[in-house]
Scaffold this motif. Structure first.
Motif, PDB file in Angstrom:
ATOM      1  N   PRO A  86     -23.909 -46.080  -3.533  1.00  0.00           N
ATOM      2  CA  PRO A  86     -23.847 -45.398  -4.842  1.00  0.00           C
ATOM      3  C   PRO A  86     -24.743 -44.156  -4.907  1.00  0.00           C
ATOM      4  O   PRO A  86     -24.370 -43.152  -5.503  1.00  0.00           O
ATOM      5  CB  PRO A  86     -24.326 -46.464  -5.835  1.00  0.00           C
ATOM      6  CG  PRO A  86     -24.082 -47.760  -5.158  1.00  0.00           C
ATOM      7  CD  PRO A  86     -24.251 -47.502  -3.701  1.00  0.00           C
ATOM      8  N   LEU A  87     -25.911 -44.228  -4.291  1.00  0.00           N
ATOM      9  CA  LEU A  87     -26.814 -43.075  -4.282  1.00  0.00           C
ATOM     10  C   LEU A  87     -26.193 -41.899  -3.524  1.00  0.00           C
ATOM     11  O   LEU A  87     -26.217 -40.757  -4.000  1.00  0.00           O
ATOM     12  CB  LEU A  87     -28.142 -43.459  -3.640  1.00  0.00           C
ATOM     13  CG  LEU A  87     -29.152 -42.331  -3.478  1.00  0.00           C
ATOM     14  CD1 LEU A  87     -29.657 -41.868  -4.830  1.00  0.00           C
ATOM     15  CD2 LEU A  87     -30.285 -42.767  -2.585  1.00  0.00           C
ATOM     16  N   VAL A  88     -25.609 -42.191  -2.366  1.00  0.00           N
ATOM     17  CA  VAL A  88     -24.980 -41.136  -1.561  1.00  0.00           C
ATOM     18  C   VAL A  88     -23.790 -40.540  -2.309  1.00  0.00           C
ATOM     19  O   VAL A  88     -23.593 -39.318  -2.306  1.00  0.00           O
ATOM     20  CB  VAL A  88     -24.565 -41.696  -0.187  1.00  0.00           C
ATOM     21  CG1 VAL A  88     -23.740 -40.693   0.587  1.00  0.00           C
ATOM     22  CG2 VAL A  88     -25.786 -42.122   0.605  1.00  0.00           C
ATOM     23  N   GLN A  89     -23.009 -41.392  -2.996  1.00  0.00           N
ATOM     24  CA  GLN A  89     -21.861 -40.903  -3.749  1.00  0.00           C
ATOM     25  C   GLN A  89     -22.309 -40.024  -4.911  1.00  0.00           C
ATOM     26  O   GLN A  89     -21.707 -38.987  -5.194  1.00  0.00           O
ATOM     27  CB  GLN A  89     -21.025 -42.079  -4.268  1.00  0.00           C
ATOM     28  CG  GLN A  89     -19.748 -41.648  -4.968  1.00  0.00           C
ATOM     29  CD  GLN A  89     -18.801 -40.925  -4.038  1.00  0.00           C
ATOM     30  OE1 GLN A  89     -18.505 -41.409  -2.967  1.00  0.00           O
ATOM     31  NE2 GLN A  89     -18.320 -39.768  -4.460  1.00  0.00           N
ATOM     32  N   ALA A  90     -23.393 -40.410  -5.592  1.00  0.00           N
ATOM     33  CA  ALA A  90     -23.910 -39.604  -6.701  1.00  0.00           C
ATOM     34  C   ALA A  90     -24.385 -38.238  -6.200  1.00  0.00           C
ATOM     35  O   ALA A  90     -24.144 -37.213  -6.857  1.00  0.00           O
ATOM     36  CB  ALA A  90     -25.053 -40.346  -7.396  1.00  0.00           C
ATOM     37  N   GLU A  91     -25.050 -38.213  -5.063  1.00  0.00           N
ATOM     38  CA  GLU A  91     -25.490 -36.933  -4.495  1.00  0.00           C
ATOM     39  C   GLU A  91     -24.292 -36.055  -4.136  1.00  0.00           C
ATOM     40  O   GLU A  91     -24.318 -34.838  -4.352  1.00  0.00           O
ATOM     41  CB  GLU A  91     -26.352 -37.180  -3.248  1.00  0.00           C
ATOM     42  CG  GLU A  91     -27.713 -37.719  -3.557  1.00  0.00           C
ATOM     43  CD  GLU A  91     -28.559 -36.739  -4.338  1.00  0.00           C
ATOM     44  OE1 GLU A  91     -28.513 -35.526  -4.047  1.00  0.00           O
ATOM     45  OE2 GLU A  91     -29.260 -37.187  -5.261  1.00  0.00           O
ATOM     46  N   GLU A  92     -23.248 -36.645  -3.593  1.00  0.00           N
ATOM     47  CA  GLU A  92     -22.042 -35.879  -3.257  1.00  0.00           C
ATOM     48  C   GLU A  92     -21.380 -35.331  -4.525  1.00  0.00           C
ATOM     49  O   GLU A  92     -20.917 -34.191  -4.552  1.00  0.00           O
ATOM     50  CB  GLU A  92     -21.064 -36.763  -2.476  1.00  0.00           C
ATOM     51  CG  GLU A  92     -19.772 -36.085  -2.093  1.00  0.00           C
ATOM     52  CD  GLU A  92     -19.960 -34.925  -1.123  1.00  0.00           C
ATOM     53  OE1 GLU A  92     -18.994 -34.153  -0.947  1.00  0.00           O
ATOM     54  OE2 GLU A  92     -21.045 -34.766  -0.541  1.00  0.00           O
ATOM     55  N   ILE A 134     -20.696 -31.423  -5.458  1.00  0.00           N
ATOM     56  CA  ILE A 134     -19.371 -30.914  -5.831  1.00  0.00           C
ATOM     57  C   ILE A 134     -19.448 -30.159  -7.158  1.00  0.00           C
ATOM     58  O   ILE A 134     -18.857 -29.077  -7.304  1.00  0.00           O
ATOM     59  CB  ILE A 134     -18.344 -32.069  -5.888  1.00  0.00           C
ATOM     60  CG1 ILE A 134     -17.994 -32.516  -4.470  1.00  0.00           C
ATOM     61  CG2 ILE A 134     -17.085 -31.646  -6.624  1.00  0.00           C
ATOM     62  CD1 ILE A 134     -17.067 -33.717  -4.408  1.00  0.00           C
ATOM     63  N   LEU A 135     -20.183 -30.705  -8.132  1.00  0.00           N
ATOM     64  CA  LEU A 135     -20.305 -30.010  -9.428  1.00  0.00           C
ATOM     65  C   LEU A 135     -20.993 -28.660  -9.286  1.00  0.00           C
ATOM     66  O   LEU A 135     -20.567 -27.669  -9.884  1.00  0.00           O
ATOM     67  CB  LEU A 135     -21.066 -30.890 -10.429  1.00  0.00           C
ATOM     68  CG  LEU A 135     -20.266 -32.045 -11.016  1.00  0.00           C
ATOM     69  CD1 LEU A 135     -21.158 -32.919 -11.885  1.00  0.00           C
ATOM     70  CD2 LEU A 135     -19.092 -31.514 -11.825  1.00  0.00           C
ATOM     71  N   ARG A 136     -22.063 -28.612  -8.486  1.00  0.00           N
ATOM     72  CA  ARG A 136     -22.739 -27.322  -8.257  1.00  0.00           C
ATOM     73  C   ARG A 136     -21.795 -26.329  -7.583  1.00  0.00           C
ATOM     74  O   ARG A 136     -21.757 -25.149  -7.940  1.00  0.00           O
ATOM     75  CB  ARG A 136     -23.988 -27.532  -7.393  1.00  0.00           C
ATOM     76  CG  ARG A 136     -25.173 -28.031  -8.159  1.00  0.00           C
ATOM     77  CD  ARG A 136     -26.462 -27.886  -7.363  1.00  0.00           C
ATOM     78  NE  ARG A 136     -26.434 -28.607  -6.104  1.00  0.00           N
ATOM     79  CZ  ARG A 136     -26.877 -29.849  -5.924  1.00  0.00           C
ATOM     80  NH1 ARG A 136     -27.389 -30.513  -6.936  1.00  0.00           N
ATOM     81  NH2 ARG A 136     -26.812 -30.424  -4.742  1.00  0.00           N
ATOM     82  N   ALA A 137     -21.017 -26.820  -6.616  1.00  0.00           N
ATOM     83  CA  ALA A 137     -20.076 -25.945  -5.913  1.00  0.00           C
ATOM     84  C   ALA A 137     -18.994 -25.448  -6.871  1.00  0.00           C
ATOM     85  O   ALA A 137     -18.606 -24.264  -6.833  1.00  0.00           O
ATOM     86  CB  ALA A 137     -19.457 -26.677  -4.733  1.00  0.00           C
TER      87      ALA A 137
END
Length: 109
Positions: free
Chosen positions: A59-65, A69-72
């Motif tokens: 879940p932590l890795v997915q949240a970081e991804e 994506i939002l920043r991109a």
């Protein structure tokens, strides 16, 4: 020429030891098998622990991804607004795909 007569000793010759008398070396087969079983149990336990650790971090890795994506997407929309500012009718952030399916932004662009 004289002949030498050879005779055997009284009581005969001593017995010749012909069999190999080597000491046993290393653990027995049973000990080797038991060691292998213990090793496999330990390896399975460690593999299960590693899998649980990976599942806990997912879940932590997915949240970081998702944050990446939002920043991109924000950066892409800002760049799109700058590039397409002179095109009449262009809506910034509108999908260029003819579908409602989510298409994540390509980070290579």
């Amino acid at each position: 020429m004289s002949m030498i007569k050879l005779s055997s000793p009284k009581g005969g010759y001593p017995e010749i030891k012909w069999s190999r008398n080597l000491p046993r070396r290393g653990p027995s087969g049973l000990m080797t098998i038991l060691g292998g079983v213990q090793s496999n149990k330990e390896r399975r336990r460690l593999r299960k622990e590693q899998l649980n650790a990976r599942l806990s971090l997912l879940p932590l890795v997915q949240a970081e991804e998702d944050r990446r994506i939002l920043r991109a997407m924000k950066a892409f929309e800002a760049e799109e607004a700058l590039i397409m500012k002179d095109v009449p009718g262009w809506k910034v952030g509108e999908s260029v795909y003819h579908t409602d399916k989510w298409v994540p932004p390509n980070p290579a662009q």
